[in-house]
Scaffold this motif. Structure first.
Motif, short mmCIF file in Angstrom:
data_model
loop_
_atom_site.label_atom_id
_atom_site.label_comp_id
_atom_site.label_asym_id
_atom_site.label_seq_id
_atom_site.Cartn_x
_atom_site.Cartn_y
_atom_site.Cartn_z
N THR A 259 29.46 31.49 43.69
CA THR A 259 28.49 30.56 43.10
C THR A 259 27.88 31.16 41.83
N ALA A 260 27.33 30.30 41.00
CA ALA A 260 26.62 30.75 39.80
C ALA A 260 25.45 31.66 40.18
N GLU A 261 24.77 31.32 41.25
CA GLU A 261 23.63 32.11 41.69
C GLU A 261 24.07 33.53 42.08
N ALA A 262 25.18 33.63 42.79
CA ALA A 262 25.68 34.95 43.20
C ALA A 262 26.13 35.76 41.98
N ILE A 263 26.79 35.09 41.03
CA ILE A 263 27.23 35.78 39.80
C ILE A 263 26.02 36.36 39.07
N LYS A 264 24.98 35.56 38.91
CA LYS A 264 23.78 36.01 38.19
C LYS A 264 23.03 37.10 38.96
N GLY B 296 39.84 53.33 58.54
CA GLY B 296 38.99 52.81 57.47
C GLY B 296 39.77 52.77 56.17
N LEU B 297 39.17 52.17 55.17
CA LEU B 297 39.82 52.02 53.87
C LEU B 297 39.38 53.18 52.98
N ILE B 298 40.20 54.21 52.96
CA ILE B 298 39.88 55.43 52.23
C ILE B 298 40.81 55.53 51.03
N GLY B 299 40.27 55.29 49.85
CA GLY B 299 41.07 55.30 48.64
C GLY B 299 41.25 56.68 48.07
N ALA B 300 42.44 56.92 47.51
CA ALA B 300 42.72 58.19 46.84
C ALA B 300 42.92 57.97 45.34
N GLU B 301 43.48 56.83 44.98
CA GLU B 301 43.69 56.45 43.58
C GLU B 301 43.58 54.94 43.50
N VAL B 302 43.17 54.46 42.32
CA VAL B 302 43.11 53.01 42.14
C VAL B 302 43.32 52.65 40.67
N GLU B 303 44.00 51.53 40.47
CA GLU B 303 44.16 50.95 39.14
C GLU B 303 43.80 49.48 39.29
N VAL B 304 42.93 48.98 38.41
CA VAL B 304 42.45 47.61 38.56
C VAL B 304 42.51 46.88 37.22
N ALA B 305 42.84 45.59 37.28
CA ALA B 305 42.86 44.74 36.09
C ALA B 305 42.27 43.39 36.46
N TRP B 306 41.63 42.77 35.48
CA TRP B 306 41.07 41.43 35.64
C TRP B 306 41.73 40.53 34.60
N PRO B 307 42.83 39.87 34.95
CA PRO B 307 43.59 39.09 33.97
C PRO B 307 42.93 37.80 33.49
N ARG B 308 41.92 37.31 34.20
CA ARG B 308 41.25 36.07 33.77
C ARG B 308 39.82 36.10 34.31
N PRO B 309 38.93 35.35 33.68
CA PRO B 309 37.55 35.29 34.17
C PRO B 309 37.47 34.59 35.53
N THR B 310 36.51 35.01 36.30
CA THR B 310 36.19 34.34 37.56
C THR B 310 34.93 33.53 37.31
N ARG B 311 34.97 32.26 37.65
CA ARG B 311 33.92 31.30 37.31
C ARG B 311 33.17 30.81 38.55
N PHE C 180 32.93 35.66 24.33
CA PHE C 180 34.38 35.76 24.49
C PHE C 180 34.86 34.90 25.66
N PHE C 181 34.06 34.81 26.72
CA PHE C 181 34.46 34.11 27.95
C PHE C 181 34.31 32.59 27.86
N ARG C 182 33.55 32.09 26.90
CA ARG C 182 33.35 30.64 26.72
C ARG C 182 32.81 29.98 27.99
N GLY C 183 31.93 30.69 28.66
CA GLY C 183 31.31 30.16 29.87
C GLY C 183 30.92 31.29 30.81
N LEU C 184 30.07 30.97 31.76
CA LEU C 184 29.60 31.96 32.72
C LEU C 184 30.79 32.58 33.47
N ALA C 185 30.82 33.89 33.50
CA ALA C 185 31.91 34.61 34.17
C ALA C 185 31.33 35.71 35.04
N ALA C 186 31.94 35.89 36.20
CA ALA C 186 31.52 36.97 37.10
C ALA C 186 31.92 38.32 36.52
N SER C 187 31.12 39.32 36.78
CA SER C 187 31.48 40.69 36.42
C SER C 187 32.75 41.07 37.18
#
Length: 150
Positions: free
Chosen positions: A26-31, A82-97, A53-60
């Motif tokens: 939701t917009a409220e959660a994003i803000k 449990g979820l124990i990370g050792a390495e991570v690579e992350v990308a955000w290819p498009r805005p989340t609205r 750049f996003f042309r509208g409200l976008a989630a972080s």
């Protein structure tokens, strides 16, 4: 594998998939997230976001990453240790609205038992956080520590 069952290294196989339940953003959660952790105008204010750049409200992206982690912990990837990370690579290819409905789809890409510590191994997983149109909002590849069955 039955619901609620925890998995160990030997229960996993390359190509195996896990999928989360959907979560609506939701917009409220994003803000609210942005106000605390990423207070940039395009995450906080619709008017300012329109001229960005996003042309509208976008989630972080970090909000999307946090939601993805929650989906994984809530049972999508039921690793017993449990979820124990050792390495991570992350990308955000498009805005989340606001109004996007996200779900995490996890695919096991590689399994490497440890040679020096026989009680564990490392698993490489690709997690795609998809929106309601099956478009990736986030793509994360991570290497995780996974214990063997005791």
């Amino acid at each position: 594998m039955s619901e609620g069952e925890k998995v160990y290294l030997e229960d996993l196989s390359v190509g195996q998939r896990f999928e989360s339940a959907p979560v609506e953003l939701t917009a409220e959660a994003i803000k609210a997230f942005a106000a605390q952790f990423d207070p940039q105008p395009f995450h906080l204010d619709e008017g300012a976001a329109e001229g960005s750049f996003f042309r509208g409200l976008a989630a972080s992206g970090w909000h999307v990453a946090g939601l993805t982690m929650r989906m994984l912990v809530d049972g999508t990837l039921p690793i017993a240790s449990g979820l124990i990370g050792a390495e991570v690579e992350v990308a955000w290819p498009r805005p989340t609205r606001p109004g996007d409905v996200l779900r995490a789809v996890v695919t096991i890409e590689a399994i490497h038992p440890s040679r020096s510590k026989p009680d564990r191994g490392f698993v490489t997983v690709r997690t795609e956080t998809l929106n309601q149109n099956d478009e990736p909002a986030q793509v994360m590849t991570s290497k995780m520590l996974v214990l063997r069955r005791p």
